[in-house]
Scaffold this active site. Structure first.
Site, PDB file in Angstrom:
ATOM      1  N   ASP A   9       0.888  -1.169   0.000  1.00  0.00           N
ATOM      2  CA  ASP A   9       0.000   0.000   0.000  1.00  0.00           C
ATOM      3  C   ASP A   9       0.923   1.215   0.000  1.00  0.00           C
ATOM      4  O   ASP A   9       1.427   1.621   1.046  1.00  0.00           O
ATOM      5  CB  ASP A   9      -0.858  -0.053   1.269  1.00  0.00           C
ATOM      6  N   GLU A  70      -1.531  -1.158  -4.717  1.00  0.00           N
ATOM      7  CA  GLU A  70      -2.772  -0.396  -4.847  1.00  0.00           C
ATOM      8  C   GLU A  70      -2.644   0.564  -6.031  1.00  0.00           C
ATOM      9  O   GLU A  70      -1.646   1.271  -6.179  1.00  0.00           O
ATOM     10  CB  GLU A  70      -3.066   0.388  -3.563  1.00  0.00           C
ATOM     11  N   ASP A 143      -2.377   0.071  10.209  1.00  0.00           N
ATOM     12  CA  ASP A 143      -2.514   0.496   8.817  1.00  0.00           C
ATOM     13  C   ASP A 143      -1.784  -0.409   7.829  1.00  0.00           C
ATOM     14  O   ASP A 143      -1.688  -0.103   6.640  1.00  0.00           O
ATOM     15  CB  ASP A 143      -2.113   1.965   8.615  1.00  0.00           C
TER      16      ASP A 143
END
Lengths: 198, 198
Positions: A9, A70, A143
């Protein structure tokens, strides 16, 4: 015979890394998870260097069959999207230099694959990642769950795996780098498992 | 005693490279110029790989004292800015990995430094680059002139050179990576040349 997927990410302030092994029967296991952060006071070149070195370390340590990243969109928040795009460029090139196929997935695709709802919130995604990987507690740091969700999504959607590289290149999910021998074996095993379920 | 600057105008479709040697008296000479292009039909990872390999080749071949990169803004054309940002991330990290300082300059700064007018058009920039480098004809390929203008701008503005690294980090032009011995010597020579002009 598991497929090892590194999910990333990308971000300049926080870049999430998640490695999962996924069996042909879709059973997924946590291998490693982490976040590399840089401070906004640091010079840009040093921030991007830290991300570049971290990506190389994760690729070398875990030797994934495929990298799932992503897909970055030009969001409303233009101040962060440029750094995110710069980080994603470094991440994608690092995998390409090693001949590791790269696949891009949108946040909506990831939420839909993991929770069944493309509009799911962060809590729902983390909860499902915890359940899918059979963890006692949500992955830490919090996260990093998105990176794990990305990796799971990639294996489950079969992007760049069950379809030939040429077709994958034209599709939205893959970048068409072809299959590694491990991926090809996994795709075949997955096809056999699917036939067995019918 | 010349400062060698590699200017890079990042882009996914066309990435411009320009190397100039600049003397302390501001006299600038062309060393090399070129453009690396990738096709939009290619997979993204292969396009970014081509740029990554090209940057490494230019850094290794010319061993610049500093890299000057165009500062990427989130422009109106969002479809191209993401690829430009991804390319710039790769370019900046490649220099940082070699310990080469990186400086960012906006298009307006480049136009102002080279032509005296921050709103100058491409033709005016190319014309001045041709004159500054004492070339018989405009540099080819034509869209590499911006990379040369970037390199000239960096040397002439003295960003990251005449100011200490700490101050440079806070300023808009430098990324604060400190001075190499060659840069320090050049900055000192430039200071002497300036005193001599008074």
């Amino acid at each position: 015979m598991a497929l090892r997927v590194l999910g990333i990410d990308p971000g300049l302030t926080r870049c999430g890394f998640g490695v999962v092994d996924v069996e042909a029967n879709r059973r997924a296991s946590l291998v490693d998870v982490g976040v590399v952060g840089t401070h906004s006071e640091e010079p840009l070149d040093q921030r991007l260097l830290a991300i570049s070195l971290a990506v190389d370390e994760w690729l070398d340590r875990h030797r994934p069959d495929v990298l799932a990243v992503e897909r970055v969109f030009s969001q409303l928040n233009v101040s962060t999207v440029m750094g995110t795009a710069q980080a994603s460029g470094i991440v994608i090139a690092a995998a390409a230099r090693r001949g590791i196929p790269v696949a891009l997935h949108t946040p909506t695709e990831v939420k839909a694959a993991v929770t069944g709802n493309g509009q799911a919130d962060k809590t729902a995604v983390t909860k499902m990642v915890t359940r899918i990987l059979r963890l006692q507690a949500p992955p830490r740091p919090a996260d990093a769950a998105d990176a794990l969700a990305l990796a799971i999504t990639h294996a489950w959607r079969g992007n760049g795996l069950a379809v030939p590289a040429a077709a994958s290149a034209a599709g939205p999910g893959g970048t068409g780098s072809g299959l590694t021998p491990a991926q090809r074996a996994w795709a075949e095993a997955e096809a056999r498992a699917k036939r067995g379920r019918r």
